[in-house]
Structure formats: C-alpha cells, structure tokens
Motif scaffolding. Structure first.
Motif, short mmCIF file in Angstrom:
data_model
loop_
_atom_site.label_atom_id
_atom_site.label_comp_id
_atom_site.label_asym_id
_atom_site.label_seq_id
_atom_site.Cartn_x
_atom_site.Cartn_y
_atom_site.Cartn_z
N ALA A 1 0.83 -1.20 0.00
CA ALA A 1 0.00 0.00 0.00
C ALA A 1 0.86 1.24 0.00
O ALA A 1 2.05 1.21 0.36
N ILE A 2 0.24 2.34 -0.39
CA ILE A 2 0.89 3.65 -0.35
C ILE A 2 -0.09 4.64 0.27
O ILE A 2 -1.30 4.57 0.02
N CYS A 3 0.42 5.51 1.14
CA CYS A 3 -0.40 6.53 1.81
C CYS A 3 0.12 7.91 1.42
O CYS A 3 1.34 8.13 1.42
N PHE A 4 -0.78 8.82 1.12
CA PHE A 4 -0.41 10.20 0.84
C PHE A 4 -0.94 11.09 1.97
O PHE A 4 -2.15 11.21 2.16
N VAL A 5 -0.01 11.69 2.72
CA VAL A 5 -0.36 12.55 3.85
C VAL A 5 -0.11 14.00 3.46
O VAL A 5 1.00 14.34 3.02
N THR A 6 -1.12 14.85 3.61
CA THR A 6 -0.97 16.27 3.30
C THR A 6 -1.07 17.08 4.59
O THR A 6 -1.47 16.57 5.64
N GLY A 7 -0.72 18.35 4.50
CA GLY A 7 -0.83 19.22 5.67
C GLY A 7 -0.49 20.64 5.33
O GLY A 7 0.25 20.91 4.38
N VAL A 8 -1.02 21.56 6.11
CA VAL A 8 -0.68 22.97 5.92
C VAL A 8 0.78 23.16 6.32
O VAL A 8 1.36 22.32 7.01
N PRO A 9 1.44 24.24 5.87
CA PRO A 9 2.84 24.45 6.24
C PRO A 9 3.03 24.43 7.75
O PRO A 9 2.28 25.06 8.49
N GLY A 10 4.02 23.66 8.19
CA GLY A 10 4.32 23.58 9.62
C GLY A 10 3.37 22.73 10.42
O GLY A 10 3.37 22.78 11.65
N ALA A 11 2.56 21.89 9.75
CA ALA A 11 1.55 21.10 10.47
C ALA A 11 2.13 19.86 11.13
O ALA A 11 1.43 19.20 11.90
N GLY A 12 3.35 19.49 10.83
CA GLY A 12 3.96 18.34 11.48
C GLY A 12 4.08 17.11 10.62
O GLY A 12 4.13 15.98 11.14
N LYS A 13 4.14 17.28 9.30
CA LYS A 13 4.28 16.11 8.42
C LYS A 13 5.57 15.35 8.72
O LYS A 13 5.58 14.12 8.80
N THR A 14 6.66 16.09 8.88
CA THR A 14 7.94 15.44 9.19
C THR A 14 7.88 14.74 10.54
O THR A 14 8.40 13.63 10.70
N LEU A 15 7.21 15.36 11.50
CA LEU A 15 7.04 14.75 12.81
C LEU A 15 6.28 13.43 12.70
O LEU A 15 6.65 12.43 13.32
N VAL A 16 5.24 13.41 11.89
CA VAL A 16 4.49 12.18 11.66
C VAL A 16 5.41 11.10 11.07
O VAL A 16 5.41 9.95 11.51
N GLY A 17 6.18 11.49 10.07
CA GLY A 17 7.09 10.53 9.43
C GLY A 17 8.10 9.95 10.39
O GLY A 17 8.33 8.73 10.42
N LEU A 18 8.70 10.80 11.21
CA LEU A 18 9.69 10.33 12.18
C LEU A 18 9.04 9.42 13.22
O LEU A 18 9.62 8.42 13.65
N ASN A 19 7.83 9.76 13.63
CA ASN A 19 7.13 8.95 14.62
C ASN A 19 6.80 7.56 14.07
O ASN A 19 6.99 6.55 14.75
#
Length: 710
Positions: free
Chosen positions: A250-268
C-alpha cells in the motif's frame, strides 16, 4: 482558592509526586522518597536516590516560612526536551523552577542554559503559567561563590533571568525573588496542576525525543486543534498492521498545511515501526535536514549513554557497559534517517533493465541465485518526506547517465522507489508526506508522477489518500481524475494535518507571509495585527541593529540566525557572501562560541539550507534579487533579478524561475518560531549594483503593513 491537599499522583500526571507545602513538611522523608521512586519508570541509581533525599531535606529546611502558601512538584516533565525539572515550587502564584546539582561546587554554562530552558518551556507551553512569573534557580549545593546581591532581571513575559544559589543561600534567594515577582494570593492550584500542556518541539528536538523512545503524544500539543497528529500516526499504523496481516502492499499520501507536522508524523511512524522490531526508514531528499538530524541523534545518543555509564560507575555497578562511540551512533542514525538519493542508489545495485523496463518481480530478487545480494531493502516501511520533490523521469535519467554511466533509464524516481519496496515477496508500505506550493528546485516530479507510476506499474497496490490531495496545489487538481479508474483507493480524513504547530507563537504566520508575497496588503495587515502581540516582527535598514534585536531576545538554548536568498549576491558589503555555503550541522547544532554557529550571527543560511528546519529568532536580510515595484498607476509587483558577470543585475523572465524565487522568500520568512527582524539594506548611491531605489520600495511596502521599525 484553598491549597490542594491531594498528594497522590494522577496516572497521567506530568510529575512524579506533589503535595502542598504543609503536607510536604509533615510527611517523613523516606515516605516521600518511596512515593517518588514508585512513580519512576527509569533505571534507579543510588546517586539518584541520594539526590532526591538531599533535595527533600533542603526544601524542608527552607520552606517552613511558606507553609500554607504553595505546592511542591518533584520531577516535572518537560516533554519538548524529553527531560524533567527536579522541582517546581508554586508560592503565591509564582512558579519557581529549581534545578539541583547535588554536590556541585560551581555553576556551569550548560546547567544554566538547561535551567533557563525549563523555565521558558513552562512559560510558553504550560497554559496556566502563561500569565505567571516564572523564576529559574540553579542550585549548586556546595558552591562557595554565590552572588550575595543577585541581578533580578525580568523579561516582558515575566520570566526571570536565571538565579544562582547554594544550599546555604537558597532560602534568601527564594525570598528575594518573591519580592521582585508578581504574586497572586488567590491562585487556583488545582487549575494549574491539571493545566493542558502544549509543547511544540523543533524538528531537531522532536527527532531526539522520538529516537529516545518518547511517544509523539508526549512531545506534542494535546489540544483538540492539533490532535490529528496522533490520529494520523494511528491511521498509518493501522494501515501498516493490515498490510502485514493480509500480505498486501500500500501507499499513503499525507498532506498538511505548512508547519503542520508532516515530518514529525514521518519520524514517529519510523521510530514506532523500528521499535516494534521491524526496521523502517525515514527518507528525505533534503540533504541539510538529513545531515543535521543524523548528527543531532548521534550526539544525543552518545550523551545519554555517557550519562548512564557515569551514573552506574558512581553507583558502584560492576563492569558497566561502556557508552557507544560517536562513529557507531552515527552509523545507527544513518540507517534510520537516509538521504533518498542514497537509498535509491543502493536499490540500483543488481537492478535489471530489459526492453526498457525494470525487472520488479519479487521471485527474481528472492531466487536462489540472487537472494544473498543487496536487491531487496531491509525495510518493509519507507517514509518519503516532501514526496512531491522526487525527480521526474528526465531528471533522473539524465543524472544517472552523467554520474553513473547508466543510459536509457526507463522511469521516474517515484516509479523506481516503489519498485524497490515491491521487491518484497509479502508486504510493504510507502508513506508519502506531501507539501504543496513549496517548489524551489527544477526537476521535481510532483504528486502526479507518483499516481502515474502507480497506475502504470503497480495496479495491485492499495492507495490511501488525504481528501486534500484533490486540490489545485497537488497535481493541478487532477488527482481524483487520475485515480478514478482504480478500485483500491480509499480517502481518509486523518491523513490531512490541518493545523500549523511549527510555531507556538505564530499559527497565522504562514497566512501573513502568503498575503505579503501576493500583495494582499489589507489581508496582510489584518494577519499581522493578529500576530504582533505574540510574534514580534521588526523592520530595519541597519544590520547591526538587527543583530542586537536578536541577541536581546534569544534566551537559554534558543537559536537565532541570519537568513538570505541564494541569489542575494550584493550583500557582500555587509559581510554576507552567499557563495560561501555554511556548514549546516555546525550552524544548527553548535553553540555561540563557534563562529560557524547560527547564534554567532556571522554565517548566513540560504533557503536550501533551512527548508524543513527552523530557528527561534531570525534575521531575514532582503537583497535586490527580489524587489518590490510600486510604480504609480500600476499594481504593485515583484521584480526578479539574478546578479551576472560581477557587474549587473539581469531580469529573470522565466515564470518557473520566478516562482522558485518567490518560494525561496516564503521559506525564509517562515523559518522563525518566535519572531523575526527583516533587514532591507539602504543601498549605496555610489554603487550601481546597490542603488537605493533597488531597496526602497520593498522597505516602504513592508513598513506599510504595520511592521515596527527599529
């Protein structure tokens, strides 16, 4: 309000033990120690037991005059930093943050910084402390040289500059600080102790905490507006678990407003999956980000293991395990966080191309002949940060031909990266973290290429998308159309991060910058009016004043730094040369004694150096490469230039290049968490490359938005 009489610790409390001062004084030392130890979840050393007993004894000695006036909290969590303050003392509504160095006879800069950081964290992120006086005190119990008359410097937000005390002078220091603080007799202790805590760590702090096995819930805001960080992580974990159980991809596409924590989600997600015994990898094409994070993780692991080793030695533990070396810590960090291009190049080993196609048959890679070769990645889960920046077919094929001598490469980077995970015989998950409208480089494929690759090469993969992926900024709004023929597509609301958590002071910063850059002056003024109380922005034409403004505001370990456009080539008279690239690791991680550090305010970083990273206080130095035109009778506009031939500015006319330049300033103007100063040079009438008119209109436009001049 009466003082709370409850000394038990709620299960989710951010402290190990608490009681009123009266209860604390009445309870036996060993009983208090036992209750603190019972709440402790870490290895307990004799040194720590002795330290707690010493702290209890000292506080019992100095607190009798304050009986009935406050509360004591032991081991108060500072989640953003992944640490705990030794004691927080509430007296008449004044918050004392006490950091004990039991047995120490001197005060060190690192300890002072740590104590100040705890106080700032309490002020900024603990809701019920926002309006209170916060007093950090560093206590070296055996210190001989303690100032008799301390300087009680209090900042506008009621945080004191750190005070110093020994065991003998702590009572006097406490009384003197109370005399200078703003006290509140009817203080609601219950509201304070149950207050929400809204930490917003920098990406470096978050990576350190997650790598040290803290959860994302511990280090992020807990308010309803930002709760979907945890929800997004949980949704991705469910998808991974289902794929593992059902042997699917599977593949997931996660979006977010600038500074919403996308990188934080990825690291977690990466740390969670790795912690469960299954290696996962966090991938980014942002080399400065990867370099800074891996160095930060390696340094932090060495520090934590060294502290643990020394504690065990002091406790007399026989043959304690020695701390890891910096080299081994770095090797481990590099396996966890990788540059996507290195990961891609590793996947090229043994790759077979037949009739213009890459062989992606798992049976081929797992055959008797090939199973011992480096064809199949170790990880079943790969997280791609800024996935829209993956290279087009043309960009990748050209690079591989020039650098690797590999001609006629048949596909784009998204297609090849998916093919690497597809080599697993059983299951795999790709998580794409997607930003919109942030392109600053040529050759970026965008989300359309990921979808095209899925449709053409991986029809059996399941696809999970954010509802926002169908908006204009992603694949020109054609995502839904491109995926309409697939049956295995599911839209999940939790895959969109709707609230910016980059700056605890500036949720509206990105909206202000957007309006500023689009010449929506009235909207920019409105957004700035909403910002200015919590997020100061200043304007100047004097770089010396700008640097002073930063130094007056940065406290504790807060970082400040100068930021410039990569095309700002006429700042050399100000001792800023964009051709001299900073060492980003030193710039972001070293202290202000290093001339390469951001805090030294000598080396300036460019948009490529800071994208995905941040400082607390920034000086954006605005050159003539991006100029405002306020000609009468015409709408305001940006003029785009590049310095050529060492003697003149040439206009940039290509629309794509203009967009990159505008986005470069967007990046620069959104890097500061707590505030920024914008310096627009005055120019020089005798220098044809720096004429005042190149700068004046930009300065006047910024001033018209209400930004305060210094």
């Amino acid at each position: 309000m009466p003082q709370s009489s409850q000394s038990s610790r709620p299960r989710t409390a951010p402290f190990f033990w608490t009681a009123t001062v009266s209860e604390f004084l009445a309870k036996p030392d060993e009983t208090i120690l036992g209750e603190i130890v019972a709440a402790n979840t870490f290895d307990l050393t004799q040194d720590q037991r002795n330290a707690w007993l010493a702290e209890i004894a000292l506080l019992k000695k100095i607190l009798p005059p304050h009986e009935g006036r406050g509360n004591v909290f032991f081991e108060f969590s500072i989640p953003r930093m992944g640490r705990r303050a030794d004691v927080v003392l509430l007296l008449d509504g004044v918050v004392f943050v006490l950091e004990f160095k039991v047995g120490a006879d001197d005060f060190f800069a690192a300890d002072t910084e740590q104590t100040w950081d705890y106080a700032l964290d309490m002020k900024n992120f603990h809701r019920e402390s926002h309006a209170l006086s916060v007093v950090p005190i560093l206590i070296a119990t055996e210190a001989k040289r303690v100032p008799v008359r301390q300087e009680f410097f209090v900042y506008e937000d009621k945080v004191f500059r750190p005070l110093f005390a020994s065991a003998q002078t702590l009572a006097e220091t406490l009384d003197a600080a109370l005399a200078h603080a703003e006290r509140r007799k009817n203080f609601d202790v219950h509201a304070w102790r149950t207050s929400a805590y809204f930490p917003t760590p920098t990406i470096i702090e978050a990576a350190r905490a997650l790598y040290a096995e803290h959860s994302v819930a511990e280090i992020t805001r807990s308010d309803a507006a930002a709760k979907n960080i945890s929800e997004t992580c949980e949704e991705i974990s469910k998808i991974i678990s289902a794929c593992k159980t059902n042997r699917e991809k599977a593949i997931c596409f996660v979006t977010g407003v600038p500074g919403a924590g996308k990188t934080l989600v990825g690291l977690n997600v990466a740390t969670q999956e790795s912690g469960s015994g299954l290696p996962a990898v966090y991938l980014s094409g942002n080399k400065p980000l990867v370099d800074v994070l891996t160095e930060a993780l390696a340094r932090d692991k060495v520090r934590r293991e060294q502290e643990r080793y020394e504690a065990k030695k002091r406790a007399g533990t026989p043959n304690p395990q020695r701390p890891c070396t910096k080299k081994s810590a770095m090797s481990e960090a590099k396996a966890f966080i990788q540059l996507v291009h290195h990961y891609r190049d590793a996947g090229l080993v043994g790759t077979k191309i037949e009739d213009g196609e890459i062989i992606a048959d798992a049976a081929f890679f797992l055959s008797e002949k090939n199973r011992d070769k480096n064809f199949v990645p170790a990880e079943h889960v790969a997280i791609f940060d800024e996935a829209q920046r993956a290279w087009t077919h043309q960009q990748l094929a050209g690079w591989l031909k020039r650098k690797k001598g590999l001609g006629n490469f048949p596909c784009s980077e998204p297609a090849f990266l998916c093919s690497c995970l597809d080599r697993h015989k059983d299951w795999a998950v790709v998580v794409c973290l997607v930003g919109g409208g942030q392109e600053i480089n040529t050759g970026e494929a965008g989300i359309a290429e990921w979808i095209r690759a899925l449709n053409e090469r991986f029809p059996y993969w399941r696809v999970f998308i954010s509802p926002r992926l169908e908006e204009q900024e992603y694949a020109d709004g054609k995502t839904g159309e491109m995926l309409s023929a697939r049956e295995n597509v599911k839209t999940l609301d939790a895959l969109h991060l709707a609230v910016s958590v980059r700056s605890f002071r500036a949720e509206n910063l990105s909206a202000f910058v957007h309006a500023l850059l689009d010449f929506e002056a009235e909207k920019a003024r409105e957004r700035f009016a909403e910002l200015r109380e919590k997020y100061p922005i200043a304007l100047t034409r004097d770089l010396t004043k700008a640097k002073r403004w930063l130094r007056e505001r940065a406290r504790g370990s807060e970082r400040c730094g100068m930021l410039v456009s990569s095309k700002a080539e006429r700042l050399r008279p100000l001792a800023i040369d964009v051709r001299c690239k900073p060492n980003v690791v030193c710039w972001f991680l070293n202290d202000d004694k290093d001339v390469c550090s951001s805090n030294f305010l000598e080396a300036a970083a460019r948009e490529f150096d800071v994208q995905g990273l941040e400082v607390d206080w920034a000086c954006v130095v605005w050159d003539a490469d991006f100029r405002c035109s306020l000609a009468r009778g015409s709408a305001p506009a940006w003029e785009h230039f590049q310095f050529k031939g060492g003697e003149r500015w040439n206009r940039i006319r290509q629309k794509e290049a203009q967009a990159y330049q505008k986005n470069a300033y967007r990046v620069l103007l959104t890097r500061a968490r707590q505030g920024m100063v914008i310096c627009v040079p005055a120019g020089d009438a005798e220098d044809d490359t720096r004429r005042p008119e190149f700068y004046d209109a930009t300065y006047e436009y910024l001033r018209s938005l209400g930004i305060e001049e210094i």
